[in-house]
Design a protein around this motif. Structure first.
Motif, PDB file in Angstrom:
ATOM      1  N   ASN A 243      -4.056 -88.462 -26.316  1.00 54.50           N
ATOM      2  CA  ASN A 243      -5.205 -89.189 -25.803  1.00 54.50           C
ATOM      3  C   ASN A 243      -4.824 -90.603 -25.362  1.00 54.50           C
ATOM      4  N   THR A 244      -3.915 -91.237 -26.083  1.00 52.94           N
ATOM      5  CA  THR A 244      -3.471 -92.583 -25.720  1.00 52.94           C
ATOM      6  C   THR A 244      -2.784 -92.574 -24.358  1.00 52.94           C
ATOM      7  N   ILE A 245      -1.890 -91.633 -24.151  1.00 51.53           N
ATOM      8  CA  ILE A 245      -1.182 -91.533 -22.876  1.00 51.53           C
ATOM      9  C   ILE A 245      -2.147 -91.167 -21.749  1.00 51.53           C
ATOM     10  N   ARG A 246      -3.174 -90.415 -22.073  1.00 59.82           N
ATOM     11  CA  ARG A 246      -4.178 -90.028 -21.067  1.00 59.82           C
ATOM     12  C   ARG A 246      -4.941 -91.244 -20.542  1.00 59.82           C
ATOM     13  N   HIS A 247      -4.974 -92.331 -21.320  1.00 57.15           N
ATOM     14  CA  HIS A 247      -5.622 -93.559 -20.880  1.00 57.15           C
ATOM     15  C   HIS A 247      -4.738 -94.396 -19.951  1.00 57.15           C
ATOM     16  N   VAL A 248      -3.469 -93.978 -19.777  1.00 60.37           N
ATOM     17  CA  VAL A 248      -2.518 -94.782 -19.014  1.00 60.37           C
ATOM     18  C   VAL A 248      -2.066 -94.070 -17.738  1.00 60.37           C
ATOM     19  N   PHE A 249      -1.860 -92.761 -17.814  1.00 61.91           N
ATOM     20  CA  PHE A 249      -1.349 -92.007 -16.676  1.00 61.91           C
ATOM     21  C   PHE A 249      -2.412 -91.054 -16.126  1.00 61.91           C
TER      22      PHE A 249
END
Length: 345
Positions: A243-249
């Motif tokens: 979920n964290t990476i989904r907020h960036v890429f």
């Protein structure tokens, strides 16, 4: 038999010796007939995994971590960091093929790769099998661990001696921040986020957004190991990292594989601002064109299927709201500088 490549790796591991390191190594145990030596890994407060041992080849501590190299009866030689199993000679190819080859195969022409962590050298080994790659920067914070692995893990001697490999000892964040270079692929081959460990900050949104992403070239791909991803364990850190990476890429792929020595399904997350749209056939063609030697685990079909998660895990990833920050981190069970438990049964 698992194939010629893996047979070579196993033979090389089996050639490992401790001469030249005896001043720091433990004496090999000589158990009586009625005794066995065991390595215990604490998975939770009420759950441990036990591995029967032939011998303990090395135990020691660096500035950052505790390290042990043990020879297990079931999985062969195994590397232990802070009381957590990192890899074993029998099945490490599953983890490292899954970590390295998907981003390099999906990238149209990966020439430069930055590996965060990767101290044992196996990630660099797999990167260097790609004939498109011209330069690999491997940045690990712990020089003592790397020196030990470089000396004794003979399966990776070729990678450590490659003139394409640039070995750097530094904090990965600091190294990326000061670097003027951008990369086609950035790999997070980091220790699990454990409380008190050296690298949980490298799983945060700020790190991905302000350090990793700006250091990727156009069409660049980021991949990270993301911890246990089983039905009972994926909520520890896997769903949060995803979920964290989904907020960036813009495009994010989570995928999993069962790693027997971990006694669990393991997870990885791959991300880019460009879609991952290759077919299984196209992946197989790139494997044939780009990769030196035969992969033991990964095919185009298995890579595509690894992104299809079971209902429980899939729903958790889609419904996850936690974002990893320095002040609001999640950890797997354990802590930095853990004691490697060795018992007699």
């Amino acid at each position: 038999m698992v194939g010629a490549v893996q047979e070579d790796i196993v033979r090389e591991w089996n050639g490992l010796e401790t001469n030249g390191y005896e001043s720091r190594a433990m004496t090999k145990p000589q158990p009586r007939a009625e005794e066995s030596k065991w390595y215990e890994e604490e998975i939770d407060d009420d759950l441990k995994l036990c591995y029967a041992l032939n011998s303990v080849l090395h135990r020691g501590a660096s500035k950052y971590q505790e390290i042990a190299l043990i020879d297990t009866k079931h999985f062969g030689k195994a590397l232990i960091i802070d009381g957590k199993m990192q890899s074993t000679e029998v099945d490490e190819f599953i983890y490292h093929e899954s970590l390295i080859h998907p981003p390099l195969l999906f990238h149209p022409n990966a020439k430069t790769v930055f590996v965060m962590g990767g101290g044992e050298g196996s990630a660099a080994r797999e990167v260097l099998r790609h004939n498109t790659v011209q330069r690999v920067v491997m940045c690990d914070i712990d020089e003592e661990v790397v020196d030990f692995c470089r000396t004794y893990l003979s399966a990776n001697w070729g990678a450590f001696s490659s003139d394409k490999l640039c070995l750097v000892f530094n904090d990965a964040r600091a190294e990326l921040e000061k670097s003027r270079e951008k990369f086609d692929v950035i790999v997070g081959d980091l220790a699990d986020p454990v409380e008190g460990g050296p690298c949980y900050q490298l799983y945060t949104k700020s790190f991905y957004e302000h350090v990793v992403k700006p250091k990727l070239n156009d069409r660049g791909i980021f991949v990270t190991q993301a911890g246990p991803a089983g039905v009972l364990t994926h909520r520890e850190v896997f769903s949060s990292i995803y979920n964290t990476i989904r907020h960036v890429f813009k495009y994010v792929k989570a995928y999993t594989a069962h790693v027997p020595s971990f006694a669990d399904t393991w997870g990885w997350v791959m991300a880019s601002d460009h879609p991952f749209n290759l077919t299984a056939q196209e992946i197989n063609e790139r494997i044939k064109e780009r990769v030196d030697g035969e992969l033991v685990y990964l095919t185009g079909e298995s890579l595509i299927s690894s992104t299809v998660l079971n209902k429980s895990v899939c729903q958790s990833l889609q419904n996850e709201t936690h974002v990893y920050t320095e002040d609001d981190a999640r950890f797997i069970h354990g802590h930095g500088r853990a004691r490697c438990a060795l018992t007699e049964r």
